[in-house]
Enzyme design. Structure first.
Site, PDB file in Angstrom:
ATOM      1  N   GLU A  75     -15.447 -19.862 -49.702  1.00  0.00           N
ATOM      2  CA  GLU A  75     -15.289 -21.020 -50.593  1.00  0.00           C
ATOM      3  C   GLU A  75     -16.560 -21.853 -50.653  1.00  0.00           C
ATOM      4  O   GLU A  75     -16.560 -23.077 -50.452  1.00  0.00           O
ATOM      5  CB  GLU A  75     -14.098 -21.875 -50.156  1.00  0.00           C
ATOM      6  CG  GLU A  75     -12.794 -21.111 -50.238  1.00  0.00           C
ATOM      7  CD  GLU A  75     -11.553 -21.962 -49.987  1.00  0.00           C
ATOM      8  OE1 GLU A  75     -11.695 -23.155 -49.661  1.00  0.00           O
ATOM      9  OE2 GLU A  75     -10.444 -21.428 -50.117  1.00  0.00           O
ATOM     10  N   GLU A  80      -7.887 -14.720 -48.997  1.00  0.00           N
ATOM     11  CA  GLU A  80      -7.177 -15.765 -48.248  1.00  0.00           C
ATOM     12  C   GLU A  80      -5.951 -16.160 -49.053  1.00  0.00           C
ATOM     13  O   GLU A  80      -6.045 -16.365 -50.270  1.00  0.00           O
ATOM     14  CB  GLU A  80      -8.103 -16.968 -48.030  1.00  0.00           C
ATOM     15  CG  GLU A  80      -7.549 -17.973 -47.044  1.00  0.00           C
ATOM     16  CD  GLU A  80      -8.559 -19.082 -46.755  1.00  0.00           C
ATOM     17  OE1 GLU A  80      -9.742 -18.789 -46.485  1.00  0.00           O
ATOM     18  OE2 GLU A  80      -8.137 -20.252 -46.799  1.00  0.00           O
TER      19      GLU A  80
END
Ligand code: GAL
Length: 831
Positions: free
Chosen positions: A448, A525
């Site tokens: 991220e 994820e």
């Protein structure tokens, strides 16, 4: 056994040569080498090879013992003359944060676990290894959190900012005969520096290595092998003697049982002072493949010999396997399609903090495997080397991750400060250290990362992928992304990644092939569901805590708990069932990594203080499974599963949802006090069945059946008042090596032996014999009791004591007492 093998190495070579050597079809190619032999010459030369001397050529010894530690800054401590007599003596690995007290005001904040950080110093007096003047002596740190600086005998060796990097210093020239002093400063004072608990100190192993000046270089070998049995091998040989050396190099492949199956020899190899790279190809006939079910490893032994004396003997373990990510069909291992059923794990070991302990890591992985996990994502940093060894041995696939941020920060003092100067080195070192592990199937360059949202992401992605590919072209490179508009995702726009990694957004899996034609896909994820073990509340709809990015979190309850009915998730996430239903539907989803396998210290979202550890785990911080564990087990394994929830202690007349996770059966019938409450079967994509039951005390019984035959029976009974303590060890025999652990589950029982579901008795521990309590826990995310203690309150009927052996063999006796309860004890044997 391995040592013995080497003693007869020469002899074996002679026998082997007459039979199978020429079959080994070795392809001798040596870069920059004048005088290498051809196959026949080498065969001849080898038949006359004598048995090599058996002296140890390379030693790598633990450097963990007899350190002195001071919590605070003591700049004078770098000097050899400094007196550390008052400092605390300890054995590494060591994490000082986990020893501290929880405090909301600690600079790491609750997000960082609410424990102290700061500066610490370590010193150790040691004797230089034998013949150090003529050898290369290296000190190796598997990881220091963080900003370590090292001095030997007052000479500065260097600094390593990244707390997850493994690094080393060659110290031969700083050593002297007799007493030597090493000093290490660790600075984790600039906070906050992470979005989770990091730990502080020399929290991984330290090693002292001694080699000849002509030896295999650090992380100097690289083996790649595919399903056909073709094994390609490269080695970097260093020569620090200041002149050209002529040596003989053999490379030999051994099976797991120590049988020599292929070998090559290079005579008369000239190595100048810039070193030499050699490469070799072996064809292993009918290779035993490394797989989840049979994680088989071979060993390649590189020997460097000069004038009949072995200068170096270096082992590289490897596995032979192929894998593939396919745009439509997803992941396959050795040609067999399979989904990656993964979890993300942070590095902390619960009550033990970040301090590496192999048994604690192994237990975590055993618990995950038992649930059906076949893959681990090392979120969001390179793990301890032993973690990867365990994955190799246990048959777990790994996504090895380098960073949680690049040049743009996530917290004020995080790695973005070091990124410009260090990213290349840190990334290269991760690949060099880890690239022989058969378990690793993906390199992740980041999680991220902020640069996905701006154009700088393009150049950085290209650069990082280039760094990886330069060292390993055999594994795909991935990054875990969140920006789903491909035109706005600059990491994706670099068009350099091999597999698209998407975090969350499970509703976007369906259209991925349409939106990203030709792109390989992995759910890097998922989920971020919130649960507290043993806590249940029902809700008409799934709750998102927090609701969105703007609204302050005010829901929840006074218990600082989240329901174990799998009905709460973060707003960017989804429940376990919501996620898995989507992921299992599509072949193009290569797999998923659930956030997270275990609760971890820090990131106690959505709760405020005193919450200090995460609610995301499928298993709590103490290692006790929450109920969703059994949903996965019923879906991810073929062993029969039947699990019912919740406990059976409620107010009479209350309507209670009873859930059952099951597999290998057509239906489940539920009985209350012998009366059937009906049969239920999962419909469509259901992952559980449920009954609404008016509570009455007694016994709730579930029976799963297939074709009318009982498969499993599970019962839960209304418990009475707490009456006694039960102690259950995960292992009753452990090693007397000063490291091994026995995890003791403490259960609060009623008179009849039922776990009392809401028992919170304070349990006092007494220990006798050859061990100590390494930590205590109960899995409650908002407990402020210390982890290093000889007491713990039970939480929903359970707590945990972790016993650690000393180096003296014997036994460890643990006695547990609680006011008003019959006490209990257990004895562990240490050998
Ligand atoms: C993700 C992040 C993880 C963790 C998780 C919590 O976005 O990658 O590190 O913070 O959220 O839900």
């Amino acid at each position: 056994m391995l040592k013995f093998r080497y003693r007869i190495f020469g002899l074996m070579l002679i026998v082997f040569l007459t039979s199978s050597y020429c079959e080994a079809r070795s392809n001798l190619r040596t870069k920059g080498l004048d005088g290498y032999c051809n196959k026949i010459a080498s065969c001849l030369a080898m038949t006359t090879t004598t048995v090599y001397p058996t002296t140890e050529t390379r030693t790598r010894t633990s450097f963990n013992k007899d350190w002195k530690f001071f919590l605070g800054d003591e700049p004078g401590a770098k000097s050899p003359a400094f007196i550390d007599a008052k400092w605390r003596k300890l054995t590494l690995p060591h994490d000082w944060s986990i020893e501290g007290e929880f405090d909301e005001k600690n600079p790491a904040k609750p997000e960082g676990g609410g424990l102290p950080t700061g500066i610490g110093w370590y010193r150790k007096e040691f004797t230089a290894p034998a013949n150090f003047e003529s050898r290369l002596i290296t000190i190796e740190f598997d990881g220091v959190y963080k900003n370590s600086e090292v001095w030997v005998n007052g000479k500065y060796l260097g600094k390593r900012p990244y707390g997850y990097a493994s690094f080393s210093y060659e110290i031969s020239k700083f050593l002297k005969a007799g007493k030597n002093i090493i000093a290490v400063k660790v600075d984790n004072s600039a906070q906050p520096d992470a979005r989770w608990y990091s730990g502080s100190g020399i929290y991984r192993n330290v090693w002292l290595t001694s080699t000849a000046k002509v030896a295999v270089a650090k992380w100097g070998t690289f083996v790649t092998a595919d399903q056909s049995g073709r094994v390609e091998f490269q080695a970097q040989i260093q020569n620090k003697t200041l002149k050209m050396q002529t040596v003989v190099i053999t490379n030999s492949v051994f099976t797991a049982s120590g049988k020599l199956i292929a070998s090559t020899i290079q005579q008369n190899v000239k190595i100048d002072t810039s070193g030499l790279e050699i490469d070799r190809v072996f064809d292993v006939k009918d290779p035993v493949l490394w797989s989840i079910e049979n994680p088989y490893q071979y060993t390649l032994v590189t020997k460097i010999v000069q004038n009949g004396k072995i200068l170096d003997s270096y082992e590289t373990k490897f596995g032979i396997r192929s894998f593939n990510f396919d745009v439509e069909k997803g992941f396959s291992l050795n040609g067999k399609p399979m989904k990656l059923l993964g979890v993300c794990l942070h590095h902390d070991l619960g009550a033990l903090g970040a301090a590496v302990n192999v048994r604690a890591m192994e237990r975590q992985l055993e618990i995950m495997k038992e649930m059906g996990v076949n893959a681990i994502r090392t979120a969001h940093n390179p793990p301890a080397p032993e973690f990867l060894d365990l994955c190799d041995k246990m048959g777990l696939l790994v996504m090895d991750e380098a960073f949680d941020m690049w040049a743009k920060k996530k917290t004020k003092n995080d790695y973005h400060l070091n990124y410009p100067e260090w990213h290349k080195r840190d990334l290269e070192d991760m690949i060099l250290r880890d690239r022989n592990h058969p378990s690793i199937i993906l390199w992740s360059i980041g999680n991220e990362i902020r640069e996905q949202f701006d154009s700088t992401g393009i150049a950085i992605t290209k650069e990082l992928v280039g760094i990886v590919k330069n060292l390993d072209k055999t594994r795909p490179v991935i990054s875990a992304l969140t920006e789903t508009d491909s035109t706005k995702n600059f990491i994706y726009q670099a068009k350099a990644l091999d597999v698209y990694g998407l975090n969350y957004n499970h509703k976007k899996y369906a259209d991925f092939p349409k939106n990203y034609p030709g792109v390989k896909f992995l759910a890097t994820e998922t989920t971020s569901a919130l649960e507290t073990r043993g806590f249940y509340d029902t809700a008409d709809t799934v709750r998102r805590w927090p609701r969105d990015g703007k609204t302050k979190f005010t829901e929840g309850n006074k218990e600082w708990s989240a329901s174990s009915y799998d009905n709460v998730s973060a707003y960017w996430g989804s429940t376990h069932e919501e996620t898995w239903k989507e992921a299992k539907k599509y072949d193009h989803v290569s797999g998923l990594f659930v956030w997270t396998g275990f609760d971890y210290l820090g990131e106690p979202l959505p709760y405020p203080w005193p919450a200090r550890s995460s609610y995301f785990g499928i298993v709590d911080l103490a290692g006790f499974p929450k109920d969703s564990y059994y949903m996965y087990q019923s879906e991810w394994t073929s062993k029969p599963v039947l699990h019912i929830l919740p406990h059976w202690n409620w107010e009479t007349g209350k309507s209670v949802e009873v859930w059952a996770y099951y597999n290998n059966a057509d239906e489940v019938e539920l009985y209350l006090n012998g009366k059937s409450l009906g049969k239920k079967s999962k419909q469509k994509d259901d992952l559980h069945v449920l009954w609404n039951v008016n509570f009455e005390p007694g016994t709730l019984k579930a029976v799963s059946r297939k074709n009318g035959k009982d498969v499993l029976v599970r019962e839960v009974r209304t418990a009475g008042a707490p009456a006694k303590i039960e102690l259950i060890a995960d292992r009753k025999n452990i090693k007397a090596d000063g490291k091994d652990l026995s995890f003791i589950t403490v259960r609060i029982l009623d008179e009849a032996g039922n776990v009392v579901p809401n028992a919170d008795n304070l349990v006092d521990f007494k220990i006798e014999g050859n061990g100590f309590i390494a930590g205590v826990d109960n899995g409650f995310q908002a407990s402020l009791e210390p982890f290093k203690a000889n007491y713990r309150k039970a939480f929903h009927g359970l707590c945990l004591a972790i016993l650690q052996s000393t180096e003296k063999a014997g036994s460890i006796k643990l006695t547990a007492d609680a006011k008003g309860l019959a006490s209990s004890s257990i004895t562990i044997t240490t050998k």
